[in-house]
Design an enzyme around this catalytic site. Structure first.
Site, mmCIF file in Angstrom:
data_model
loop_
_atom_site.group_PDB
_atom_site.id
_atom_site.type_symbol
_atom_site.label_atom_id
_atom_site.label_comp_id
_atom_site.label_asym_id
_atom_site.label_seq_id
_atom_site.Cartn_x
_atom_site.Cartn_y
_atom_site.Cartn_z
ATOM 1 N N SER A 154 -38.106 15.518 -0.847
ATOM 2 C CA SER A 154 -37.553 15.139 -2.148
ATOM 3 C C SER A 154 -37.709 16.295 -3.139
ATOM 4 O O SER A 154 -37.205 17.386 -2.899
ATOM 5 C CB SER A 154 -38.242 13.860 -2.641
ATOM 6 O OG SER A 154 -37.502 13.242 -3.658
ATOM 7 N N ASP A 205 -29.940 6.663 1.829
ATOM 8 C CA ASP A 205 -30.878 7.119 0.805
ATOM 9 C C ASP A 205 -30.316 6.780 -0.575
ATOM 10 O O ASP A 205 -29.258 7.275 -0.957
ATOM 11 C CB ASP A 205 -31.098 8.636 0.936
ATOM 12 C CG ASP A 205 -32.241 9.155 0.088
ATOM 13 O OD1 ASP A 205 -32.551 8.537 -0.944
ATOM 14 O OD2 ASP A 205 -32.831 10.181 0.460
ATOM 15 N N HIS A 264 -35.168 6.790 2.041
ATOM 16 C CA HIS A 264 -35.559 8.083 1.472
ATOM 17 C C HIS A 264 -36.685 8.796 2.238
ATOM 18 O O HIS A 264 -36.553 9.963 2.594
ATOM 19 C CB HIS A 264 -35.969 7.880 0.015
ATOM 20 C CG HIS A 264 -36.258 9.142 -0.716
ATOM 21 N ND1 HIS A 264 -35.353 10.183 -0.819
ATOM 22 C CD2 HIS A 264 -37.375 9.557 -1.398
ATOM 23 C CE1 HIS A 264 -35.880 11.161 -1.531
ATOM 24 N NE2 HIS A 264 -37.102 10.815 -1.883
#
Length: 364
Positions: free
Chosen positions: A125, A242, A272
């Site tokens: 991320s 996601d 995610h």
């Protein structure tokens, strides 16, 4: 990993830093670190530095690290400034480059203690954004990079011009105000993982603050600006469901980078945190990461050699940009000089005409 023992310094949880593994960054902040050691009977073959995502902490990477160390890959991680057990205002940073600087500092410490072993970055991320920009800054330091749902593109539906304006205004006037919350249900399809995330005391569960939000956007923008120059080995992983980071960003990155060693894997129905999905799926993701790294431990990728050559024998990207700007400035100055010459010439010609006219008038 502890550089200095300071009895007076306490973590945000109230624990003395002389009891915690840490390093002290360039601003004097204590950055909590974690290290996973390979079993005593397993030869150490490589190194990995994990960079976690926003609002979480490095302790959440135990399952991934365990897979790596079992194969002789010593694994390191740290809590970013303002996260987990590191110092700093919670989920706040004045400049995204601080995250990059700290990552490179930690990487340098690891390399110094283990010369000769290849070092890989893994970023999830926001940690993926940090990993990309760290790789770009010092490509010769690393053997490759794994990106897990990396934040590389802004969602236009969420980041409307009005919202961006408000976020920037808030970051300037009220940097600590929360503007967006992370819903744990989008972390994983596995209910136990969602519950674990929601109840983890080291995670930040409030709204992500204005200033760090704007800084992350700046980081993503810098990734986009540098995407055409990326030549290092990379494994890009993303789930097609996601809801937190755009899959399109990973696709665009894979398409546009110049690396000869690039792989994009899209996992159907995954959310995610791919490495913390439904157990059998998460195990597959972790194995894919391990396999990719193992394939590159015993060989030096061609693109990695190119990166080293560029750093040692040729100008860096920053130097090239500086030279380009210098050349453009010189060209601009030359143009201005030419224009000035032309104007001066025209003035002289006008004066000459006037003088000639005046001379003729006097003769008459």
């Amino acid at each position: 990993m502890t550089d200095v023992k300071t009895k007076s310094a306490l973590s945000p949880q109230g624990k003395p830093y002389d009891e915690l593994s840490h390093f002290i960054n360039a601003d004097g902040n204590h950055i909590f670190t974690k290290c996973w050691e390979p079993p005593a009977d397993v030869e150490m073959r490589a190194l990995v530095l994990i960079l976690h995502g926003i609002s979480e902490h490095c302790g959440r990477y135990d399952p991934l690290a365990e897979v790596l160390v079992a194969k002789g890959i010593r694994t390191f991680a740290h809590d970013h400034l303002g996260h987990g057990q590191s110092e700093g205002a919670r989920i706040d940073v004045t400049d995204f480059n601080i995250f990059i600087r700290d990552a490179l500092q930690h990487a340098g410490m690891i390399k110094e203690k283990h010369p000769g072993l290849p070092l890989f970055l893994i970023g999830h991320s926001m940690g993926g954004t940090i990993a990309i920009l760290s790789m770009n800054k010092k490509p010769a330091e690393f053997a490759g990079c794994v990106l897990i749902a990396a934040a590389t593109q802004i969602n236009p539906a969420e980041a409307t011009p009005f919202r961006l304006f408000m976020a920037k205004a808030s970051a300037y006037m009220m940097p600590q105000v929360g503007i967006v919350a992370i819903d744990p249900k989008w972390i994983s399809r596995y209910p136990e993982e969602v519950e674990d995330y929601a109840n983890d005391p080291l995670n930040y569960h409030g709204k992500v603050k204005a200033r760090i939000s704007v800084q992350v956007l700046k980081g993503i923008d810098n990734v986009f600006k540098s995407i055409d120059s990326i030549e290092w080995p990379v494994l890009i992983l993303h789930g097609d469901k996601d809801h937190l980071v755009l899959l399109e960003g990973s696709k665009v990155m894979h398409e546009k980078i110049k690396s000869k060693d690039k792989t994009l894997k899209i996992y159907p129905e995954h959310f995610h945190a791919l490495h913390r999905e439904i157990p059998e799926d998460a195990e597959k993701v972790r194995q894919d990461i391990l396999n990719w790294i193992e394939e590159r431990i015993d060989r030096k990728p061609e693109v990695y050699c190119v990166a080293e050559k560029e750093e040692t024998n040729e100008m860096t990207t920053e130097e090239k940009e500086s030279e380009k700007e210098k050349a453009e400035e010189e060209t601009k100055e030359e143009n201005e000089k030419e224009e000035l010459k032309e104007e001066t010439k025209e003035i002289k010609e006008d004066e000459s005409v006037k003088d000639e006219a005046l001379e003729n008038e006097n003769k008459e």
